[in-house]
Design a protein around this motif. Structure first.
Motif, PDB file in Angstrom:
ATOM      1  N   GLN A 101      26.860  40.744  13.099  1.00 26.28           N
ATOM      2  CA  GLN A 101      26.281  39.424  12.896  1.00 26.28           C
ATOM      3  C   GLN A 101      24.827  39.355  13.355  1.00 26.28           C
ATOM      4  OE1 GLN A 101      29.294  37.007  14.792  1.00 26.28           O
ATOM      5  NE2 GLN A 101      30.649  37.100  13.005  1.00 26.28           N
ATOM      6  N   GLN A 102      24.465  40.126  14.372  1.00 29.74           N
ATOM      7  CA  GLN A 102      23.063  40.200  14.789  1.00 29.74           C
ATOM      8  C   GLN A 102      22.205  40.821  13.697  1.00 29.74           C
ATOM      9  OE1 GLN A 102      21.167  39.041  16.992  1.00 29.74           O
ATOM     10  NE2 GLN A 102      19.458  40.439  17.402  1.00 29.74           N
ATOM     11  N   VAL A 103      22.710  41.864  13.074  1.00 28.51           N
ATOM     12  CA  VAL A 103      21.981  42.520  11.988  1.00 28.51           C
ATOM     13  C   VAL A 103      21.817  41.582  10.802  1.00 28.51           C
ATOM     14  CG1 VAL A 103      22.261  44.294  10.198  1.00 28.51           C
ATOM     15  CG2 VAL A 103      22.445  44.910  12.617  1.00 28.51           C
TER      16      VAL A 103
ATOM     17  N   GLY B 108      18.850  39.529   7.280  1.00 26.43           N
ATOM     18  CA  GLY B 108      19.225  38.713   6.139  1.00 26.43           C
ATOM     19  C   GLY B 108      20.248  39.423   5.274  1.00 26.43           C
ATOM     20  N   LYS B 109      20.593  38.804   4.166  1.00 25.65           N
ATOM     21  CA  LYS B 109      21.675  39.319   3.324  1.00 25.65           C
ATOM     22  C   LYS B 109      21.188  40.242   2.213  1.00 25.65           C
ATOM     23  CE  LYS B 109      24.329  35.178   4.367  1.00 25.65           C
ATOM     24  NZ  LYS B 109      24.825  33.876   3.871  1.00 25.65           N
TER      25      LYS B 109
ATOM     26  N   GLY C 138      30.109  33.415   5.730  1.00 25.09           N
ATOM     27  CA  GLY C 138      29.133  32.619   4.998  1.00 25.09           C
ATOM     28  C   GLY C 138      28.453  33.353   3.865  1.00 25.09           C
ATOM     29  N   PHE C 139      29.070  34.409   3.361  1.00 27.19           N
ATOM     30  CA  PHE C 139      28.495  35.164   2.249  1.00 27.19           C
ATOM     31  C   PHE C 139      28.994  34.604   0.915  1.00 27.19           C
ATOM     32  CE2 PHE C 139      26.945  37.859   5.378  1.00 27.19           C
ATOM     33  CZ  PHE C 139      26.332  39.005   4.877  1.00 27.19           C
ATOM     34  N   SER C 140      28.078  34.344  -0.005  1.00 29.01           N
ATOM     35  CA  SER C 140      28.455  33.937  -1.356  1.00 29.01           C
ATOM     36  C   SER C 140      28.911  35.171  -2.133  1.00 29.01           C
ATOM     37  CB  SER C 140      27.259  33.304  -2.066  1.00 29.01           C
ATOM     38  OG  SER C 140      26.249  34.291  -2.286  1.00 29.01           O
ATOM     39  N   ASP C 141      29.446  34.950  -3.321  1.00 25.72           N
ATOM     40  CA  ASP C 141      29.834  36.087  -4.164  1.00 25.72           C
ATOM     41  C   ASP C 141      28.625  36.976  -4.457  1.00 25.72           C
ATOM     42  OD1 ASP C 141      32.429  35.189  -4.210  1.00 25.72           O
ATOM     43  OD2 ASP C 141      32.301  34.284  -6.201  1.00 25.72           O
TER      44      ASP C 141
ATOM     45  N   ILE D 173      16.564  45.304  17.309  1.00 24.05           N
ATOM     46  CA  ILE D 173      16.918  44.927  15.934  1.00 24.05           C
ATOM     47  C   ILE D 173      16.055  43.756  15.474  1.00 24.05           C
ATOM     48  CG2 ILE D 173      18.725  43.871  14.509  1.00 24.05           C
ATOM     49  CD1 ILE D 173      19.126  46.868  14.924  1.00 24.05           C
ATOM     50  N   GLU D 174      15.874  42.785  16.329  1.00 22.39           N
ATOM     51  CA  GLU D 174      15.062  41.618  15.987  1.00 22.39           C
ATOM     52  C   GLU D 174      13.624  42.026  15.665  1.00 22.39           C
ATOM     53  OE1 GLU D 174      13.910  37.217  17.842  1.00 22.39           O
ATOM     54  OE2 GLU D 174      15.304  38.549  18.897  1.00 22.39           O
ATOM     55  N   LYS D 175      13.082  42.936  16.464  1.00 28.93           N
ATOM     56  CA  LYS D 175      11.699  43.386  16.240  1.00 28.93           C
ATOM     57  C   LYS D 175      11.591  44.220  14.962  1.00 28.93           C
ATOM     58  CE  LYS D 175      10.281  43.514  21.112  1.00 28.93           C
ATOM     59  NZ  LYS D 175       9.889  44.409  22.257  1.00 28.93           N
ATOM     60  N   LEU D 176      12.526  45.139  14.760  1.00 26.86           N
ATOM     61  CA  LEU D 176      12.465  46.014  13.592  1.00 26.86           C
ATOM     62  C   LEU D 176      12.595  45.226  12.300  1.00 26.86           C
ATOM     63  CD1 LEU D 176      12.264  48.999  12.680  1.00 26.86           C
ATOM     64  CD2 LEU D 176      14.776  49.043  12.677  1.00 26.86           C
ATOM     65  N   ALA D 177      13.438  44.213  12.314  1.00 32.01           N
ATOM     66  CA  ALA D 177      13.697  43.431  11.100  1.00 32.01           C
ATOM     67  C   ALA D 177      12.496  42.615  10.656  1.00 32.01           C
ATOM     68  CB  ALA D 177      14.900  42.518  11.315  1.00 32.01           C
ATOM     69  N   THR D 178      11.496  42.456  11.512  1.00 29.34           N
ATOM     70  CA  THR D 178      10.302  41.710  11.102  1.00 29.34           C
ATOM     71  C   THR D 178       9.482  42.470  10.068  1.00 29.34           C
ATOM     72  OG1 THR D 178       8.914  42.586  12.896  1.00 29.34           O
ATOM     73  CG2 THR D 178      10.153  40.552  13.339  1.00 29.34           C
TER      74      THR D 178
END
Length: 277
Positions: free
Chosen positions: A216-218, A223-224, A255-258, A181-186
């Protein structure tokens, strides 16, 4: 607009749908928009992305036809034979239907770990890129390496990872998946669906906390703005209700805003698939 980015419809066929085994008896029947409409309304979901469940051009047409009758379908992810010598012609045929936003192949069923980097398949991806179609990645761990190569070789193609690559939540395997997941998200052209998780857990004994480290890892990696909610209905029904699936996702969003929540529950899917509000 709140969008379920991943759900299916089918008229059950025991031979074609052999993947629906006896232990999945709850979904060995027809599932059509009339079965989903009340569920969406009660959960405040405005529309869905209908994703192919079988691999034929007829399946794609079936979903397109449903979309002409049911406004809940905001987009279709169909199937086209990406390895065909005539892939360009087939993709061109489907361009007449604006409801089609992208395509998918059930790569998780392919034993070849390098399926995604076969020359014929990569040629098919190029046909999608040229026409600005999305591609849904449905994979298993044996496809991790080739997925990274495929994505790297196609920086202009918009990809989305289905079901967070289906982590083995039941056995609490984490490390290999988390590294992938960490690698793909780059790669900035890849999004991720927070979907299809409950069927990777213990169907009868899962808890909401089982899913938190994976979600939470994703979030930490993608990111959001590159994650989106999906249920995988009706497949999820073998282990949970629609409401359960929404709770699983919602309780992990710390920790998500509206604004972040609006993006997760629909905005990101609308942006990725080109759904107009």
């Amino acid at each position: 607009m709140r969008i379920d980015s991943h759900q299916h419809f089918w008229v059950f066929n025991a031979e074609r749908d052999a993947w629906i085994t006896d232990d999945m008896a709850a979904i060995r029947r027809n599932f059509l928009p009339t079965d989903l409409a009340a569920v969406l309304k009660s959960n405040g979901i405005d529309g869905t992305i209908a994703v192919q469940a079988s691999q034929s051009h007829e399946e794609t047409q079936f979903l397109v036809d449903l979309s002409t009758m049911y406004a809940m379908i905001k987009g279709v992810v169909g199937w086209v034979d990406l390895q065909s010598d005539e892939v360009e012609k087939h993709v061109e045929h489907f361009r007449q239907y604006p409801i089609i936003k992208g395509f998918r192949h059930v790569v998780e069923a392919e034993e070849d770990p390098d399926f995604l980097i076969r020359p014929a398949f990569l040629r098919g991806i190029k046909a999608l890129t040229a026409r600005q179609y999305t591609y849904d990645l449905l994979i298993r761990p044996r496809h991790y390496d080739s997925t990274l190569v495929c994505v790297e070789q196609n920086p202009e193609q918009r990809f989305v990872l289905d079901h967070m690559a289906k982590p083995a939540i039941r056995t609490r395997e984490f490390d290999e998946w988390a590294i992938f997941i960490e690698k793909l998200a780059t790669f900035p052209n890849v999004y991720c669906k927070v979907s299809g998780l409950v069927t990777e857990a213990d169907w009868k004994n899962w808890t909401v906390d089982d899913f938190k480290p994976y979600i939470q890892q994703v979030v930490a990696c993608f990111g959001k703005q590159r994650i989106m909610f999906g249920t995988d209905w009706p497949v999820c029904l073998v282990a949970a209700t629609y409401e359960d699936v929404m709770q699983i996702a919602g309780t992990a969003l710390t920790g998500f805003s509206d604004e972040d929540l609006t993006a997760f529950w629909g905005g990101n899917a609308a942006q990725f698939y080109g759904v107009k509000y």
